[in-house]
Every structure is written in structure tokens, then in C-alpha cells.
Design an enzyme around this catalytic site. Structure first.
Site, PDB file in Angstrom:
ATOM      1  N   HIS A  20      -9.970 -18.664  11.558  1.00 53.71           N
ATOM      2  CA  HIS A  20      -9.969 -17.220  11.748  1.00 53.71           C
ATOM      3  C   HIS A  20      -9.233 -16.860  13.029  1.00 53.71           C
ATOM      4  CE1 HIS A  20     -13.935 -16.960   9.285  1.00 53.71           C
ATOM      5  NE2 HIS A  20     -12.882 -16.846   8.501  1.00 53.71           N
ATOM      6  N   GLU A  22     -20.187 -16.988  14.476  1.00 53.31           N
ATOM      7  CA  GLU A  22     -19.334 -18.157  14.676  1.00 53.31           C
ATOM      8  C   GLU A  22     -18.778 -18.146  16.094  1.00 53.31           C
ATOM      9  OE1 GLU A  22     -16.475 -17.485  11.549  1.00 53.31           O
ATOM     10  OE2 GLU A  22     -15.001 -16.649  12.932  1.00 53.31           O
TER      11      GLU A  22
END
Length: 691
Positions: free
Chosen positions: A285, A242
Site C-alpha cells: 500500500h 496496519e
């Protein structure tokens, strides 16, 4: 002011000798083989008697995990029929564990990890979210001095050997099946989607490693790839990355070398989430942001593809892609499927049907979502003036001077702080001219490192006073970085015609996990001014939801998204926007891994504040939660919110998905239920494009 410190015993050891008794020529890199867990692995639980750990241990025991006992400070009794000891050291001596699961909340998780390192437990798995960044940097500095212990996490779902029935973490067991595909992923929800796709393809999983979504990870992609390369049970590899950091680029270098040196390499497929993420935003995150000079998610995708990995845009595709790759590699896919099926049948003889328990699993020590405190402009100037005496600090660079770029931040590759220096602040040149100078967390940058950074700034020929001031500034910023638990401290530097050093354009980011989890730096975090932040994002934060408005200048961005899990939320936005769907999303919304009726209700209300939204896409993977209960939550929330006549498309995948889809279909509400992402996305874009 609070300065994060080692526990007294650990501090003394770390400062006087290497942390373990390992032979000095070995290093932390030599511990990667500790990741090879299986039936043989003896597992310890720290925080064993807590509610979350207890339920997790019950499920893992039923699955076949060889749990040998646990630790509770002051404890000396039994729990779940297993011994409970007061310290990790005593547990190591008496129970001989190969691994420990840290089921301790974030405020105390750092100390628990340190105790496990000191006891030389071979594998340490930390699942808690919101462990302060500087706690992890301190832990990594300790790990680098030894070669006994390996860390997975933090903020990771853990590690699971599906073929060896060994789970150390909180992965949704019904999704897994024993087989021959190794998986490593940053995101929990994206890894569960990946696992489900591989399971549906009949290939099963060998070993699945959760890297975690924090800024610094104890185990990265290359570590996992090294294990998969030599694992006889692994026939193919999946990597799920990611936005943020450079782990995917390091993996690409490894893959390129692997394909060059191996005659019959194992096929590798990959995905990168966050390709549509806006620059400068933290996407759920803690580590999901691209720092200065770091590659974007789109660049990572292309680099992995050029290295030889087969790229997909949605994890649902991994199963079929893997079957094709294995066939192209000359592997007998039917034989692999038969082996996976045989392993699954053997596993069923030794375990009962395991279902996830929602109440315990979804909490995961997550009271709210993480943000960073960002001080800029006058507030940043005022704060630095108080913290750095003796320097000229202003918002703007003086007219008579050219500026250079200086920052103290994190080097994710070296798992340590670093000086970032560039002789230019021009955005078009910055990316190419900056250089990182990592330094040890405990000791700070030495004179050699500081002088190397000054040379790269091209200030080594500056007047002696300015040169000395720059060296002093770097040292002071490094101290401030640690004392105030910053994520990054950035300034522009210039030398005036009179030879004095000027600081300008300060940008200061601080880790709010230290504040939220451990109540550290109260005065500093009191400087946060929510009036300068988007009101909808502040409102979302109160409910533990991460909301980011997307494409704010584009009136045609009309798809609202509601997703459980940051990685899946990023990928949902990506897959909707990319061909063949070509939709435009109005927002990123992560419910925080949960999808209760209350969070869904609040999420609907947040999305509907944007008048651009024409359709809402609810994309839920029921890994840790039951899709039947998720459907109940969606229906209840739908009935309580004025939906303004906006259509809602619901995709439910995972545990009990058929029950959930049936409930949505029979609700009598204007909800459309799908299980496949492609079909759901087609319908969403079709509704969005209606005039």
C-alpha cells in the site's frame, strides 16, 4: 515544471471563500454522519458507462442498492435503464443523490472528486488506486473549508451497509451477511477475511467502512468509531489497521476515552498488520510505511491492547472472539445471531444470487504497483543544488558542526503537509525530540509556523544570517515539495563556526503515482537508477507484483509467501512468525490483488530465486476472484515452473472455496490444500523445519 493545480472553477472558489455554503461554525468533522448509508441512500455513479462501473452497478442493483443514475461528460441518455447526465451538478439537481461512487481512473479521479464536492454530494467514495498524493492533499484542503461532503478513500474498497443492502464500492458481496458488527479497515483483503469470519460466526455485519491504504485518507478510524458508537444496528466493532501513520494511535485514544465514559460499551476487537515489516520499506500500500517518529505496527498493537481493544493475530479469529466478547458484555449472542439470520432471509427475498465478476472487478484501474522514487547521496545533492540555489549542500555534515533534522512531509492526522523538526539527528533521540508543524497545502507555511519550527530546532539564537537562511530554506523546501510532488524532503542542517548554514545528508522521496498515472515530472523520475535497487524487486514490479526480501542476513528464513493483497500479505508474514508458529519468512509478496495463472507463475519464479526457500505458502482470499479460477491458475502455473522439488501449501478461502480446494486436492500435483489458516501455517512450518 508542472505544478498541480485545482480545476479553474474550483481554484477560484477555494481561494476566495469557503468551498460550500455551509454555516462557517460547522466543519468537515461534522460530515461523519454521512457515512450512515442504507436502503434510503440514493447512489450516483461517476464514470457510469465504463466497463468496470457498469458491471459493478449491475451487481449492486441486484444486491438492492438504490442507484439513481450516473454521470458521463457530454452524456444525456440512459444506461442500465437509468438516466445519464453530463455534469455532477445537473445530476445533483435532478436525481438528488445522497452519495456518489467515483469509477474514474486515477488520472481523472481528482477532478471527479472535486466536481462532487462542488455539487455538495454528501458522501463521495473513491476506489481508484494510484491517485497522486498531491491531488489528495489538494482535495483535503478543499474538504476542510466545507461541511457538506465526506470522502471515503481513495484506494479503498468503499463502504457497504450489509443490513441495508447498500454497496458503494467493489466489496465481494457473497462474503457479506446482514448483522450487527461494524468493521473499519485499511486493507481490502484483510477486511474481506474479517467479514468472512464474522459471517461464519453467524453475527453478520451492520456497516463496513474501507479506510483505504493511501498515505492520506478521507475517512479514518476515529470517524468510523464515532459512527459505530451511535449506530443502533451495531453491537460490536472490529478495527483492522496496519503499519504506517498514526490513525491506530488516535483510535486507541478514542477507545480509552469511550471505555471510560460508557457504562456498557460495545466490545472492540482489532488487528494490526505489518508487525514483522522491515523499517523503511513500503509494504504494498502507498501508505504502508512508518515515517520518522511514527509508531511501528508492533507498538500500535500494544497501544490498542492497552487501550482496551481485544487483539487478534489473524482475521480468521474475529468471529469466535466477537462471540466471546459479546457474551462477556452481557449480550445474548443467540439473539444477535437470530436477528442476523432474519435480516439475511429478508434480504434474500429482494435480491438474486450475486456472484463477483472477475474480469471487471480485479482490474480496478491498477496497471502496476506503486513505488516511491528515492534520491539519496550524490544524486540528491545534485538535484537539490539545481532546485535550491544559494545553499551549501553536501553529502556529509562538516566536522566542526552539530546537525539538526529538517523535513517537509505529510502529517496524516491533519491531512496536510507539515514541517518536521528535531534539534538532534541522533537516531536514538530523533523519535522523542521531533515535532510536526502542519500547514495548509494551498497557502504553504506562514511566518509564524516557520519561526516555531526554527525555535524547536534551537536555531532561533543562531547568527542572523543563518537564521534568515533557515527560514528561507523552509519556505523554499515547502514550495519544492508541492512543485515536484514529493512524499518527503529531508536534510540535516548545521551552522558552521563562521555562521553559515550547511545542508547535508539529503533524502528525497517522490510520489511516483503522479508520474505513472498522470505522466507528470518525467525528467525527475528519469533519475531513478534501478541498478541500485534489488533486481528481484525490479523484476517483480514489471508484472505488477510487490516483492520485498525479508531477513536477508538470516539463512534460516526459509518460507516463501505468495499472497493476493498487501494487507493480507503483511499479516501472513506476521502470523507465520509469531507464536504459536514461530516460522521465518524469506519474502513479502503481494500479487496486487490478483491471482491469475500468469501472476502466480511469475511469483513462483521470483520466490525460487532465493536458495533459502524450503517451502512456499500460497495464501489466497478469493473475495473479488473465484477460488475455483484461482486454483486453476495455481495448477497451470505449477505445471509451467520448475519447482525444484519444493513443497507448496495452498490455503484458499472465500468465494467458491470448496471448488478450489477440491481442484487442488485432485490435481495430482504435490500441492497441499487447506481452508483454515492455523492448520495451513502449522503444515508450512513443519515442512520448513524438515532438514
Amino acid at each position: 515544471m508542472y505544478i498541480p493545480r485545482l480545476t479553474s472553477n474550483v481554484s477560484r472558489l477555494a481561494r476566495t471563500r469557503c468551498f460550500s455554503t455551509s454555516v462557517s461554525r460547522r466543519s468537515y468533522e461534522d460530515t461523519v454522519q454521512n457515512l450512515k448509508i442504507g436502503k434510503h441512500t440514493r447512489v450516483l455513479y461517476q464514470g457510469f458507462t465504463g466497463k468496470v462501473a457498469t458491471q459493478n452497478a449491475k451487481e449492486s442493483l441486484e444486491y438492492g442498492t438504490n442507484i439513481v443514475g450516473g454521470v458521463k461528460p457530454g452524456g444525456s441518455r440512459e444506461h442500465l435503464g437509468l438516466p445519464v447526465l453530463p455534469t455532477v451538478r445537473e445530476a445533483k439537481e435532478q436525481l438528488k443523490p445522497d452519495a456518489t461512487a467515483i469509477y474514474v481512473a486515477a488520472p481523472h479521479a481528482g477532478k471527479a472528486i472535486e466536481e462532487a464536492i462542488e455539487a455538495e454530494i454528501p458522501l463521495i467514495v473513491a476506489v481508484a488506486e494510484h491517485i497522486p498524493l498531491h491531488d489528495i492533499l489538494r482535495i483535503m484542503s478543499i474538504l476542510k473549508t466545507q461541511s457538506k461532503s465526506r470522502l471515503v478513500g481513495a484506494n479503498a474498497p468503499g463502504i457497504i451497509s450489509a443490513i441495508g443492502n447498500c454497496r458503494i464500492g467493489f466489496q465481494p458481496l457473497p462474503t457479506f451477511s446482514p448483522g450487527h458488527v461494524g468493521i473499519v479497515a485499511k486493507s481490502g483483503t484483510l477486511s474481506y477475511e474479517t467479514v468472512a469470519s464474522i459471517t461464519r460466526a453467524g453475527l453478520g455485519q451492520s456497516l463496513c467502512i474501507g479506510m483505504g491504504g493511501d498515505v492520506v485518507a478521507g475517512t479514518n478510524f476515529v470517524d468510523a468509531l464515532r459512527v459505530f458508537e451511535t449506530d443502533d444496528d451495531t453491537e460490536a466493532i472490529v478495527l483492522v489497521g496496519e503499519v504506517g501513520g498514526s490513525a491506530e494511535l488516535e483510535a486507541a485514544d478514542w477507545i480509552k476515552d469511550y471505555y471510560r465514559r460508557e457504562k456498557n460499551p460495545k466490545p472492540i476487537a482489532a488487528l494490526v498488520g505489518g508487525r514483522m515489516s522491515p523499517a523503511g520499506r513500503v509494504m504494498g500500500h502507498a501508505g504502508a510505511w512508518a515515517g520518522v517518529g511514527e509508531a511501528t505496527a508492533e507498538e500500535k498493537y500494544k497501544i490498542l491492547q492497552d487501550a482496551g481493544a481485544t487483539m487478534v493475530d489473524h482475521p480468521e479469529k474475529f468471529g469466535n472472539v466477537m462471540k466471546s466478547l459479546l457474551k462477556q458484555a452481557g449480550k445474548d449472542v443467540s439473539k444477535i445471531q437470530a436477528s442476523a439470520a432474519a435480516n439475511q432471509r429478508r434480504g434474500m427475498h429482494t435480491m438474486r444470487q450475486v456472484r463477483p465478476t472477475i474480469a471487471s472487478q480485479t482490474s480496478r484501474f491498477n496497471p502496476n504497483q506503486q513505488r516511491s522514487l528515492h534520491l539519496r547521496d550524490q544524486k540528491a545533492v545534485e538535484h537539490l543544488n539545481k532546485s535550491l540555489e544559494g545553499f551549501n549542500i553536501s553529502e556529509e555534515t562538516p566536522n566542526d558542526a552539530d546537525s539538526v533534522y529538517l523535513s517537509i512531509s505529510v502529517d496524516r492526522s491533519s491531512r496536510s503537509p507539515c514541517i518536521i523538526a528535531s534539534p538532534s539527528t541522533n537516531p536514538r533521540k530523533l523519535h522523542h525530540r521531533l515535532r510536526r508543524f502542519p500547514y495548509p497545502y494551498l497557502e504553504g507555511p506562514d511566518q509564524k509556523t516557520i519561526l516555531a519550527a526554527i525555535q524547536h530546532l534551537q536555531l532561533d539564537a543562531a547568527p542572523p544570517a543563518a537564521h534568515a537562511q533557515t527560514a528561507k530554506l523552509i519556505s523554499r523546501l515547502a514550495n519544492l515539495y508541492r512543485e515536484q510532488e514529493a512524499v518527503s524532503l529531508t536534510v540535516s542542517l548545521s551552522v558552521s563556526s563562521s555562521g553559515s548554514l550547511n545542508l547535508s545528508h539529503p533524502q528525497l522521496f517522490y510520489d511516483d503515482a503522479a508520474f505513472r498515472s498522470n505522466k507528470r515530472h518525467l525528467e525527475l523520475h528519469a533519475l531513478r537508477d534501478v541498478s541500485q535497487e534489488p533486481a528481484v524487486e525490479v523484476e517483480a514490479e514489471k508484472s505488477g507484483i510487490v516483492f520485498v526480501k525479508l531477513n536477508s542476513a538470516d539463512d534460516t528464513a526459509n518460507i516463501g509467501t505468495l499472497v493476493n493483497g498487501a494487507g493480507l500479505a503483511m499479516n501472513t508474514v506476521d502470523a507465520l512468525a509469531l507464536p504459536p508458529h514461530n516460522g521465518k519468512c524469506a519474502n513479502f509478496l503481494d500479487t496486487g490483488g490478483k491471482a491469475t495463472s500468469e501472476t502466480v507463475k511469475t511469483s513462483f519464479e521470483l520466490i525460487l530465486k532465493d536458495p533459502r526457500v524450503k517451502v512456499i505458502f500460497v495464501n489466497i482470499f478469493g473475495g473479488l476472484t473465484d477460488c475455483g479460477m484461482i486454483a486453476d491458475g495455481v495448477i497451470m502455473a505449477f505445471e509451467k515452473v520448475d519447482m525444484q522439488g519444493k513443497p507448496v501449501v495452498v490455503r484458499l478461502r472465500g468465494t467458491n472455496e470448496e471448488v478450489g480446494q477440491k481442484k487442488i486436492a485432485e490435481s495430482g500435483l504435490p500441492l497441499e490444500a487447506f481452508d483454515g489458516f492455523h492448520e495451513a501455517a502449522q503444515r508450512v512450518v513443519e515442512l520448513a523445519n524438515k532438514s
